[in-house]
Design a protein around this motif. Structure first.
Motif, PDB file in Angstrom:
ATOM      1  N   GLU A 433       3.187  17.786 -71.116  1.00  0.00           N
ATOM      2  CA  GLU A 433       3.658  18.593 -69.991  1.00  0.00           C
ATOM      3  C   GLU A 433       2.674  18.537 -68.832  1.00  0.00           C
ATOM      4  N   ILE A 436       3.065  15.206 -67.104  1.00  0.00           N
ATOM      5  CA  ILE A 436       4.303  15.132 -66.324  1.00  0.00           C
ATOM      6  C   ILE A 436       4.175  16.001 -65.071  1.00  0.00           C
ATOM      7  N   ALA A 437       3.573  17.175 -65.226  1.00  0.00           N
ATOM      8  CA  ALA A 437       3.397  18.062 -64.070  1.00  0.00           C
ATOM      9  C   ALA A 437       2.498  17.412 -63.024  1.00  0.00           C
ATOM     10  N   LEU A 438       1.599  16.510 -63.459  1.00  0.00           N
ATOM     11  CA  LEU A 438       0.747  15.787 -62.512  1.00  0.00           C
ATOM     12  C   LEU A 438       1.485  14.582 -61.943  1.00  0.00           C
ATOM     13  N   ASN A 439       2.772  14.512 -62.254  1.00  0.00           N
ATOM     14  CA  ASN A 439       3.654  13.470 -61.728  1.00  0.00           C
ATOM     15  C   ASN A 439       3.408  12.091 -62.317  1.00  0.00           C
TER      16      ASN A 439
ATOM     17  N   ARG B  26       9.017  26.961 -64.841  1.00  0.00           N
ATOM     18  CA  ARG B  26       9.019  25.594 -65.351  1.00  0.00           C
ATOM     19  C   ARG B  26      10.228  24.799 -64.860  1.00  0.00           C
ATOM     20  N   ASN B  29       9.606  22.722 -61.373  1.00  0.00           N
ATOM     21  CA  ASN B  29       9.169  21.310 -61.300  1.00  0.00           C
ATOM     22  C   ASN B  29       9.818  20.485 -62.409  1.00  0.00           C
ATOM     23  N   LEU B  31       9.995  20.735 -65.549  1.00  0.00           N
ATOM     24  CA  LEU B  31       9.463  20.601 -66.909  1.00  0.00           C
ATOM     25  C   LEU B  31      10.550  21.034 -67.868  1.00  0.00           C
ATOM     26  N   HIS B  63      10.840  13.367 -59.721  1.00  0.00           N
ATOM     27  CA  HIS B  63       9.537  12.732 -59.557  1.00  0.00           C
ATOM     28  C   HIS B  63       9.020  12.948 -58.127  1.00  0.00           C
ATOM     29  N   ARG B  66       8.036  16.626 -57.742  1.00  0.00           N
ATOM     30  CA  ARG B  66       6.782  16.980 -58.414  1.00  0.00           C
ATOM     31  C   ARG B  66       5.569  16.528 -57.614  1.00  0.00           C
ATOM     32  N   ALA B  67       5.785  15.520 -56.755  1.00  0.00           N
ATOM     33  CA  ALA B  67       4.670  15.051 -55.934  1.00  0.00           C
ATOM     34  C   ALA B  67       4.161  16.162 -55.023  1.00  0.00           C
ATOM     35  N   MET B  71       0.737  22.331 -61.035  1.00  0.00           N
ATOM     36  CA  MET B  71       1.001  23.388 -62.010  1.00  0.00           C
ATOM     37  C   MET B  71      -0.228  23.667 -62.857  1.00  0.00           C
ATOM     38  N   PHE B  73      -1.458  25.865 -66.359  1.00  0.00           N
ATOM     39  CA  PHE B  73      -0.858  26.425 -67.577  1.00  0.00           C
ATOM     40  C   PHE B  73      -1.725  27.526 -68.174  1.00  0.00           C
TER      41      PHE B  73
END
Lengths: 537, 230
Positions: A433, A436-439, B26, B29, B31, B63, B66-67, B71, B73
């Motif tokens: 995760e 993915i969150a960091l693209n 979540r 973005n 997820l 994609h 998300r750029a 995020m 956690f």
């Protein structure tokens, strides 16, 4: 004659499999592991290799025999086990010399001799093969080069067992698929034990498991004649002839060899060779028509007797073991190279399979799973034999070395894949995760984040697997690779010494595995520490 | 749930456990893939109608979206096999192909900004929780996002370590970063937010300026939730 019992079963099974794959062909026989149509060389392939059919001066004469404990036919010199000798060996050298071709020896197990001939691994087989009707159907045979009868061998205290009739009510050992076996089976009230290897038969006679042995005369002479506790009794029984086997279509070589054999019998060369081995007999004189008295000294026979007697006792044994060391070192090297290359395949393919099964689309997932289940669900020995003997039927020929490496690598890939899958699952979901969150793309996340972490957890298991692979590599001894296990079989059967040689070979395996055992421990310790540390936050 | 966020806002989302606030965050973005609804950020819009599946084109748009979104956690999720510095450098290098000559100075300046300049060569496991969370913020900032999402960023931390993290978030707010924070820290929500959302049962029950919402909640459910915390 040799090869282990289960091996023969497997060979038969494999033959059966390839019967299903390859359309029925031309040769049928009672040969172990054969069936109609198995090991057939496709016509296209046979045409593409015309050179092996006709003898040409520059091309080596490739001949095969099972040189393990095959005294006095073809065997390893007890004083220098890297050297071959034997009366058949001498005979082939002379044939090759007269044909103007260098000779090249190919070692193969008894069961594999004819299949290997059909596969084109060599041009002819010389291994005391009896010219029985069954065998004559399986291959093309030369004129007989030796004629002999069977002899009874007993312990010194049972010299009364000196005729076939006297053997009634007793347990008698012999070699599988020989004249002797057929003679014994005709007798009623004789319990017959058939052996693959004569060395086992002799040790059972000594141990008292057998009352007597019935064997081809040369074997009886060379085994019973070098010990004090066994004796040959009675007269020769029956008669059998040995011939050289060729591929059915190889009439050119067959005819050339037949001419040479005829000449050798006429000019006394045959008597010279056999005389040196103490194997020239009245029966041979009758067969060859060579009734001259050449008075050849049995030098090879005496040398063999001396070698076997001098090797008894402590110092003799110790000297012999020291002599083994270079051979064992070489074999250990081969074991290590085969295992290491197989591990490279296993690691690479295992990773592909694990990723396919973990992250791939449905079809890839199912196929990877299928591969893993099939490979893990079938014996490695079958896989090795299938790749070496089975694949040529489908047009894929591999050298013993590559077949061994490939079989071990493909097999261990399945185990590594499961190992990696466990490793991949052990990486927390949050890691994917975060990536993915960091693209990152899925592939980048797997490559940069998941696999490196999984690798740390699978490393100890991988190291243990490599040690297991090192030991499983002993199975490639069945496809003619002279690694440690094959060396054990060869050395122990040459000297009837299964204890001392076994300890030496066992030690070699231990030494090979030791660095990896230590490495696995080290990695496990380090991993334990880092897990403890990360457990603190 | 419908929400418009202005540039530079700091929004806190509060509510009882299991109310759907984390899931909502979540979804922002992708997820998690929402069952329906649409999200627009700058020029990227993803419209997820309930009947259509998730497809490649939508994944491409996610994609792009998300750029612009970073995020953070609850459990940090730093990459344990890389140093702190490498954690920050990895994504710019892999995703944006930023050469080391640029990505490393950027990473070092971000680590300095969150107060970790001396710890760049350490592995995450050797840091305190507060240090790890600040490293995670630096890692997200390295992708130069327009919006930062925080999923209970201080829930796993002792109060004094939490304070280090909250300070960083306040400083980002001062610099004009748009931030959406799911949190249980009412003091932070009240003191630092531009707006607070109270969520329960998957819906926004009440939203407004923190002083108004905390001092005189309009809805009975908000009142009850805030009372249980006292």
């Amino acid at each position: 004659m040799r090869a282990f019992f289960p091996l023969r079963l497997l060979a038969v099974l494999l033959g059966a499999i390839s019967c299903l794959i390859v359309p029925a062909g031309s040769w049928a026989s009672s040969w172990p592991g054969s069936c109609p149509g198995s090991w057939v060389i496709s016509p296209a392939r046979a045409e593409s290799r015309p050179a092996s059919v006709s003898p040409s001066p520059e091309k080596a004469l490739r001949w095969a025999s099972d040189g393990e404990a095959n005294v006095p036919y073809v065997f390893h010199d007890p004083e220098d086990t890297t050297r071959l000798e034997g009366f058949e060996y001498d005979m082939v050298q002379e044939i090759a010399r007269r044909l103007g071709r260098p000779s090249r020896f190919v070692q193969n197990d008894w069961d594999g001799l004819i299949p290997g001939l059909q596969r084109g691994m060599y041009d002819m087989v010389v291994d005391g093969i009896e010219m029985t009707p069954d065998h004559l159907q399986a291959a093309l045979f030369s004129r007989p080069y030796y004629v002999t009868g069977d002899r009874i061998v007993v312990r010194r205290d049972r010299q009364d067992l000196n005729t076939l009739a006297a053997l009634r009510g007793h347990v008698v050992g012999t070699i599988k698929e020989t004249l002797a076996e057929r003679l014994l089976q005709r007798e009623t009230h004789v319990t017959v034990r058939s052996y693959e290897e004569e060395t086992y038969a002799f040790s059972d006679l000594r141990n008292g498991r057998l009352d007597a042995l019935l064997l081809d005369e040369p074997i009886a002479l060379y085994y019973a004649g070098v010990t004090d506790d066994l004796v040959i009794v009675g007269d020769p029984v029956g008669q059998t002839r040995y011939g050289i086997a060729f591929r059915q279509d190889n009439t050119a070589l067959h005819d050339a060899v037949d001419r040479v054999l005829g000449a050798m019998m006429q000019d006394g060369t045959m008597q010279d060779i056999l005389g040196r081995w103490n194997l020239w007999t009245p029966a041979m004189a009758r067969m060859t028509g060579d009734h001259t008295e050449r008075h050849v000294a049995p030098v090879q026979w005496l040398r063999y007797q001396d070698a076997m007697r001098s090797q008894t006792g402590w110092t003799g044994r110790l000297r012999r073991y020291v002599g083994f060391l270079p051979i064992i070192a070489k074999a250990a090297g081969l074991t290590l190279v085969v295992s290491a290359l197989a591990m490279v395949i296993a690691v690479a393919l295992g990773l592909v399979l694990a990723l396919g099964r973990h992250y791939g689309p449905r079809l890839v997932r199912d196929l990877s799973g299928l591969y893993i289940e099939i490979v893990r669900g079938t014996p490695l020995l079958i896989q090795i034999l299938f790749i070496f003997y089975g694949l040529p039927g489908l047009g894929i020929r591999l050298s013993p070395f590559f077949a061994g490496v490939l079989a071990l690598g493909l097999n261990y890939a399945a185990y590594e894949a499961e190992n990696y899958r466990a490793g991949l699952s052990s990486v927390p979901r949050g890691q994917m995760e975060a990536a993915i969150a960091l693209n990152m793309t899925h592939a980048q996340a797997v490559r940069l984040v998941i696999v490196p972490q999984a690798f740390r957890t699978v490393l100890p298991v991988m190291t243990n697997d490599f040690i297991a692979l090192l030991k499983d590599s002993s199975l490639v001894s069945v496809i003619t690779l002279t690694e440690l296990t094959k060396t054990y079989i060869r050395l122990s059967s040459t000297y009837y010494d299964y204890i001392g040689t076994g300890l030496l070979i066992g030690a070699a395996y231990l030494l090979l595995g030791l660095p990896f055992v230590r490495f696995a421990r080290h990695v496990e310790r380090r991993l334990g520490q880092s897990l403890m540390r990360s457990g603190h936050h | 749930m419908s929400l418009r966020v202005k540039r530079g806002e700091l929004i806190s989302i509060i509510g009882p456990s299991g109310c759907g606030k984390s899931t909502f965050l979540r979804c922002l973005n992708f997820l998690e893939i929402p069952d329906s609804g649409s999200i627009r950020m700058g020029d990227v819009e993803i419209d997820k109608k309930s009947e259509q599946g998730w497809n490649r084109a939508q994944e491409r748009r996610a994609h792009r979206l998300r750029a612009q979104v970073g995020m953070v956690f609850q459990s940090f999720n730093l990459f344990p096999h890389r140093t702190v510095l490498d954690n920050v450098i990895m994504a710019p290098r892999a995703v944006k192909k930023t050469p080391p000559s640029q990505s490393e100075p950027l990473a070092r300046s971000l680590l300095a900004k969150v107060g970790l300049e001396g710890l760049a060569a350490r592995f995450p496991a050797t840091l305190s929780g507060g240090q790890q969370q600040r490293a995670a913020i630096a890692r997200a900032l390295a992708m130069k996002p327009a919006v930062m999402l925080y999923d209970e960023p201080t829930s796993a931390l002792d109060p004094e370590l939490a304070e280090e993290v909250l300070q960083v978030m306040r400083r980002l707010d001062e610099e004009g970063m748009t931030q959406i924070v799911v949190t249980h820290d009412m003091r932070f929500a009240r003191a630092a937010s531009d707006r607070v959302l109270y969520v329960e049962g998957g819906r926004i029950v009440e939203s407004g300026a923190p002083e108004a919402l905390f001092a005189s909640p309009a809805d009975q459910r908000t009142r009850r939730f805030l009372r249980t915390l006292l």
